[in-house]
Write a protein that holds these residues in place. Sequence first.
Motif, PDB file in Angstrom:
ATOM      1  N   GLU A 136      -6.429  -8.136  -4.315  1.00 45.17           N
ATOM      2  CA  GLU A 136      -7.595  -7.836  -4.079  1.00 45.17           C
ATOM      3  C   GLU A 136      -8.335  -9.153  -4.142  1.00 45.17           C
TER       4      GLU A 136
ATOM      5  N   SER B  50       3.759   6.438   6.469  1.00 47.79           N
ATOM      6  CA  SER B  50       2.642   5.506   5.670  1.00 47.79           C
ATOM      7  C   SER B  50       3.039   4.764   4.419  1.00 47.79           C
ATOM      8  N   LEU B  51       2.172   4.013   3.799  1.00 45.79           N
ATOM      9  CA  LEU B  51       2.572   3.118   2.753  1.00 45.79           C
ATOM     10  C   LEU B  51       2.566   4.255   1.314  1.00 45.79           C
TER      11      LEU B  51
ATOM     12  N   ARG C 292      -6.234  -8.309  -8.935  1.00 48.95           N
ATOM     13  CA  ARG C 292      -5.233  -7.251  -8.901  1.00 48.95           C
ATOM     14  C   ARG C 292      -4.134  -7.516  -7.807  1.00 48.95           C
TER      15      ARG C 292
ATOM     16  N   GLY D 161     -10.216   0.189  -8.473  1.00 48.37           N
ATOM     17  CA  GLY D 161      -9.362  -0.574  -9.105  1.00 48.37           C
ATOM     18  C   GLY D 161      -7.882  -0.226  -9.354  1.00 48.37           C
ATOM     19  N   GLN D 162      -7.704   1.214  -8.921  1.00 46.29           N
ATOM     20  CA  GLN D 162      -6.511   1.783  -8.999  1.00 46.29           C
ATOM     21  C   GLN D 162      -5.581   1.698  -7.553  1.00 46.29           C
ATOM     22  N   PRO D 163      -4.423   1.816  -7.657  1.00 46.00           N
ATOM     23  CA  PRO D 163      -3.745   1.818  -6.405  1.00 46.00           C
ATOM     24  C   PRO D 163      -4.164   2.533  -5.426  1.00 46.00           C
ATOM     25  N   GLN D 164      -3.924   2.366  -4.034  1.00 46.74           N
ATOM     26  CA  GLN D 164      -4.598   3.104  -2.936  1.00 46.74           C
ATOM     27  C   GLN D 164      -3.497   4.203  -2.646  1.00 46.74           C
TER      28      GLN D 164
ATOM     29  N   TYR E 185      -0.841  -5.651  -6.012  1.00 47.63           N
ATOM     30  CA  TYR E 185      -0.332  -4.388  -5.505  1.00 47.63           C
ATOM     31  C   TYR E 185       1.131  -4.450  -4.799  1.00 47.63           C
TER      32      TYR E 185
ATOM     33  N   PHE F  13      -2.573   6.398   0.799  1.00 51.84           N
ATOM     34  CA  PHE F  13      -2.787   5.986   2.282  1.00 51.84           C
ATOM     35  C   PHE F  13      -2.306   7.681   3.031  1.00 51.84           C
TER      36      PHE F  13
ATOM     37  N   SER G 175       2.511   3.882  -2.944  1.00 48.45           N
ATOM     38  CA  SER G 175       2.031   2.659  -4.078  1.00 48.45           C
ATOM     39  C   SER G 175       3.300   2.653  -4.928  1.00 48.45           C
TER      40      SER G 175
ATOM     41  N   TYR H 220       3.515  -2.073  -2.522  1.00 46.52           N
ATOM     42  CA  TYR H 220       3.693  -1.029  -1.822  1.00 46.52           C
ATOM     43  C   TYR H 220       5.204  -0.826  -1.010  1.00 46.52           C
TER      44      TYR H 220
ATOM     45  N   PHE I 139       3.309  -0.503  -7.638  1.00 46.03           N
ATOM     46  CA  PHE I 139       2.796  -0.915  -8.786  1.00 46.03           C
ATOM     47  C   PHE I 139       1.370  -1.409  -8.528  1.00 46.03           C
ATOM     48  N   VAL I 140       0.642  -1.555  -9.744  1.00 40.25           N
ATOM     49  CA  VAL I 140      -0.455  -2.432  -9.683  1.00 40.25           C
ATOM     50  C   VAL I 140      -0.547  -3.391 -10.933  1.00 40.25           C
TER      51      VAL I 140
ATOM     52  N   TYR J 248      -8.928  -6.846   0.971  1.00 38.82           N
ATOM     53  CA  TYR J 248      -7.479  -6.666   0.369  1.00 38.82           C
ATOM     54  C   TYR J 248      -6.643  -7.427   1.622  1.00 38.82           C
TER      55      TYR J 248
END
Lengths: 112, 111
Positions: A92, A42-43, A31, B97-100, A33, B102, A45, A35, A47-48, A100
Amino acid sequence: ELKVEQNPLFLSMQEGKNYTIYCNYSTTSDRLYWYRQDPGKSLESLFVLLSNGAVKQEGRLMASLDTKARLSTLHITAAVHDLSATYFCAVEVFSGTYKYIFGTGTRLKVLA
Amino acid sequence: DAGVTQSPTHLIKTRGQHVTLRCSPISGHKSVSWYQQVLGQGPQFIFQYYEKEERGRGNFPDRFSARQFPNYSSELNVNALLLGDSALYLCASSLLGQPQHFGDGTRLSIL
């Protein structure tokens, strides 16, 4: 050593222009990502990406993944000032345990 | 719905002390991860917990430990603090498995 490299590290661009941020990673990943981080925040999201050839788009941002080249791109179309932020890619990986690994980040400044 | 909440927001400690940081995940998220972010750098992965078990571990010394509770909240503990531990500590929760997602982080300063 697991490495995730982004380029450019800094990007200053005019509103309305297009540009691409590159993310290279050194090992197989399931995977990837993207961010966004605003200064002092903070971050968030974006895309994944899960498979080779995956492409995702949200507004003026489009991300793609080439697992064979171990490369992801984040393309910015017709940039606007609100896109000014630092963008991170992250992978990941599994090597006995999950990790990560974040890239170095690309600091984007869109000039009005 | 509440996002990821972390406490405290700021903390000042001296070298050699220990610290406990806390994180409450988004409701329904069973995965919690911890990161250290030094100013101007990307987050460095410390731990991931899923269903109260350690799922992932970064390259941090044994002074760093964590755990996840039955309600999926989590604690990060750091012993024998060093000046170099000064950083923003971020907690993230996700569906596996999904976006984190924060939290706003805990700013830790070591004097």
